[in-house]
Design an enzyme around this catalytic site. Structure first.
Site, short mmCIF file in Angstrom:
data_model
loop_
_atom_site.label_atom_id
_atom_site.label_comp_id
_atom_site.label_asym_id
_atom_site.label_seq_id
_atom_site.Cartn_x
_atom_site.Cartn_y
_atom_site.Cartn_z
N LYS A 40 0.92 -1.34 0.09
CA LYS A 40 0.01 -0.04 -0.06
C LYS A 40 0.82 1.12 -0.03
O LYS A 40 0.71 2.18 -0.77
CB LYS A 40 -1.02 0.12 1.27
CG LYS A 40 -1.71 1.06 1.42
CD LYS A 40 -2.69 1.71 0.29
CE LYS A 40 -3.45 2.80 0.78
NZ LYS A 40 -4.31 3.53 -0.10
N GLN A 83 -12.89 5.26 11.44
CA GLN A 83 -14.01 5.34 11.92
C GLN A 83 -15.09 4.97 10.98
O GLN A 83 -15.03 5.35 9.82
CB GLN A 83 -14.35 7.05 12.46
CG GLN A 83 -15.61 7.42 13.01
CD GLN A 83 -15.82 8.68 13.51
OE1 GLN A 83 -14.84 9.56 13.09
NE2 GLN A 83 -16.84 9.13 13.59
N ARG A 89 -15.83 8.71 17.24
CA ARG A 89 -14.50 8.80 17.48
C ARG A 89 -14.06 8.36 18.70
O ARG A 89 -13.02 7.53 18.73
CB ARG A 89 -14.01 10.22 17.51
CG ARG A 89 -14.12 11.08 16.07
CD ARG A 89 -13.58 12.36 15.94
NE ARG A 89 -13.84 13.07 14.94
CZ ARG A 89 -14.80 13.82 14.65
NH1 ARG A 89 -15.74 14.10 15.74
NH2 ARG A 89 -15.23 14.44 13.61
N VAL A 119 -2.88 12.73 14.39
CA VAL A 119 -4.01 12.99 13.49
C VAL A 119 -5.12 11.61 13.69
O VAL A 119 -6.39 11.78 13.69
CB VAL A 119 -3.83 12.91 12.06
CG1 VAL A 119 -5.09 13.36 11.36
CG2 VAL A 119 -2.91 14.05 11.66
N PRO A 122 -9.54 8.36 18.23
CA PRO A 122 -10.00 9.75 18.76
C PRO A 122 -8.68 10.59 19.03
O PRO A 122 -7.83 10.41 19.83
CB PRO A 122 -10.71 9.37 19.96
CG PRO A 122 -10.21 8.43 20.35
CD PRO A 122 -9.90 7.40 19.42
N VAL A 123 -8.51 11.79 18.41
CA VAL A 123 -7.24 12.39 18.41
C VAL A 123 -6.77 12.88 19.73
O VAL A 123 -5.54 13.05 19.93
CB VAL A 123 -6.93 13.59 17.50
CG1 VAL A 123 -8.13 14.73 17.92
CG2 VAL A 123 -5.82 14.09 17.16
N ASP A 149 -12.28 21.19 12.31
CA ASP A 149 -13.95 21.56 12.91
C ASP A 149 -13.87 23.44 12.78
O ASP A 149 -14.86 23.85 12.46
CB ASP A 149 -13.93 21.29 14.30
CG ASP A 149 -13.84 19.71 14.51
OD1 ASP A 149 -14.75 19.04 14.45
OD2 ASP A 149 -12.72 19.26 15.09
N ALA A 151 -12.29 24.96 10.93
CA ALA A 151 -12.38 25.46 9.41
C ALA A 151 -13.53 25.29 8.73
O ALA A 151 -14.11 26.12 8.18
CB ALA A 151 -11.22 24.73 8.72
N ARG A 152 -14.12 24.27 9.19
CA ARG A 152 -15.82 24.11 8.87
C ARG A 152 -16.52 25.03 9.42
O ARG A 152 -17.44 25.51 8.66
CB ARG A 152 -16.21 22.61 9.18
CG ARG A 152 -15.54 21.50 8.60
CD ARG A 152 -15.73 20.04 9.12
NE ARG A 152 -15.31 18.98 8.39
CZ ARG A 152 -15.24 17.73 9.02
NH1 ARG A 152 -15.17 17.91 10.31
NH2 ARG A 152 -14.61 16.84 8.25
N HIS A 176 -12.10 17.22 19.94
CA HIS A 176 -12.50 16.93 18.65
C HIS A 176 -13.57 15.88 18.52
O HIS A 176 -13.37 14.45 18.31
CB HIS A 176 -11.25 16.32 17.82
CG HIS A 176 -11.45 16.05 16.50
ND1 HIS A 176 -11.96 16.88 15.57
CD2 HIS A 176 -11.20 14.89 15.54
CE1 HIS A 176 -12.12 16.37 14.22
NE2 HIS A 176 -11.62 15.25 14.34
#
Length: 309
Positions: A40, A83, A89, A119, A122-123, A149, A151-152, A176
């Site tokens: 991969k 996830q 998360r 990253v 759950p971070v 979040d 940024a969103r 998060h």
């Protein structure tokens, strides 16, 4: 300029997309993809290499050995189980905690000098475990936290108020995840308190927050995973480190007496540079926001008790 190397651990959707974003934005001179599935990692590396003639001449390598992160300025950890639809998360925590307990000491054995950006979800939990299993300074280990979040949230506010998201200064803080919360009390646009901006109303703001909170679930339900936006977030964080930019972002960092909370990692606004976390800002939070911060902390501490007694 010194040759800048970034190691990405985990060549799945998020890790490979982050590598692509860094290549396109000329963030590093060398990018190594590390994955237990060597095929991969090799496939992703080959795909990236074939676009080199259209980009700056970066070196792309791959490995299934953690020792390949030696010499990297930044190690980005995207490894772990993903996830699934319908899964939170925090549902991932026990599975990924086992992976990190074995993996992190091997990474640090190969490279103690790097900045570690976590990253994997759950971070907040994974960032804390990485810090503890690594034995490194808290400024050198942190998670991407609520940077996406935020940024969103800014995107949805900008959409409703007809301004570019970069003009919106508003944070999502805390976990998060489901207990994250918006800091509305000091949000601004063009120096104006957001409540004074034409077109603003409380219902609109809550709708933006609700869409932010549900965004990952909505994307996962439709396409199985989120990776484009977080790939860009990772690239920005890494760039801020390598360029010593002192950019301000909400990141999952180890807290010690932040509104009396400590002993965990969760997101607060931070300055990031070549040494990692340069400074944490303690925002003036309204009482309701402080309560939400404490609620987020309690949820994360309860989870930590299950994996790091």
């Amino acid at each position: 300029m010194d040759k800048r190397k970034v190691a990405i651990v985990g060549a799945g959707f998020v890790g490979s997309t982050a590598a692509y974003a860094m290549l396109v934005q000329a963030i590093a001179e060398e990018i190594v993809l590390i994955d237990i599935n060597k095929e991969k990692a090799e496939g992703e590396a080959l795909d990236l290499e074939h676009g080199i003639q259209f980009m700056h001449n970066a070196k792309i390598t791959f490995s299934n050995d953690f020792s390949a992160c030696a010499g990297a300025d930044v190690v980005v950890i995207c490894a772990g189980l993903a996830q699934k639809p319908g899964e939170t998360r925090l549902d991932l925590v026990k599975k990924n905690a086992v992976i990190f307990k074995e993996m992190v000491p091997k990474l640090v054995s190969a490279n103690r000098e790097a900045i570690y950006l976590v990253v994997s979800n759950p971070v907040d939990i994974m960032a804390f475990l990485t810090l503890k299993y690594s034995g490194l300074s808290p400024n050198k280990v942190f998670g991407s936290g609520t940077s996406l979040d935020t940024a969103r949230f800014r995107y949805y506010i900008g959409e409703r108020l007809s301004v570019h998201p970069s003009a919106v200064h508003a944070y999502i803080m805390g976990e998060h995840g489901d207990s994250e919360f918006p800091v509305i009390s000091n949000a601004t646009i063009a120096g104006l308190k957001i409540c004074d901006v034409e077109g603003y109303n409380c219902q609109m703001m809550m709708e933006c927050y609700d869409k932010t909170k549900k965004a990952a679930y909505e994307i996962i339900a439709r396409k199985g995973a989120t990776y484009y936006a977080i790939g860009l977030v990772i690239s920005k964080i890494v760039d801020a480190i390598l360029s010593d930019e002192h950019h301000v972002m909400p990141l999952s960092v180890y807290l010690d007496n932040y509104y009396d909370e400590g002993g965990l990692c969760m997101s607060v606004p931070c300055v990031i540079g070549k040494e990692g976390i340069v400074k944490k800002y303690q925002l003036p939070l309204a009482k309701e926001e402080q309560d939400k911060l404490h609620n987020s902390a309690k949820i994360l501490k309860d989870i930590l008790k299950q994996v790091y007694p």
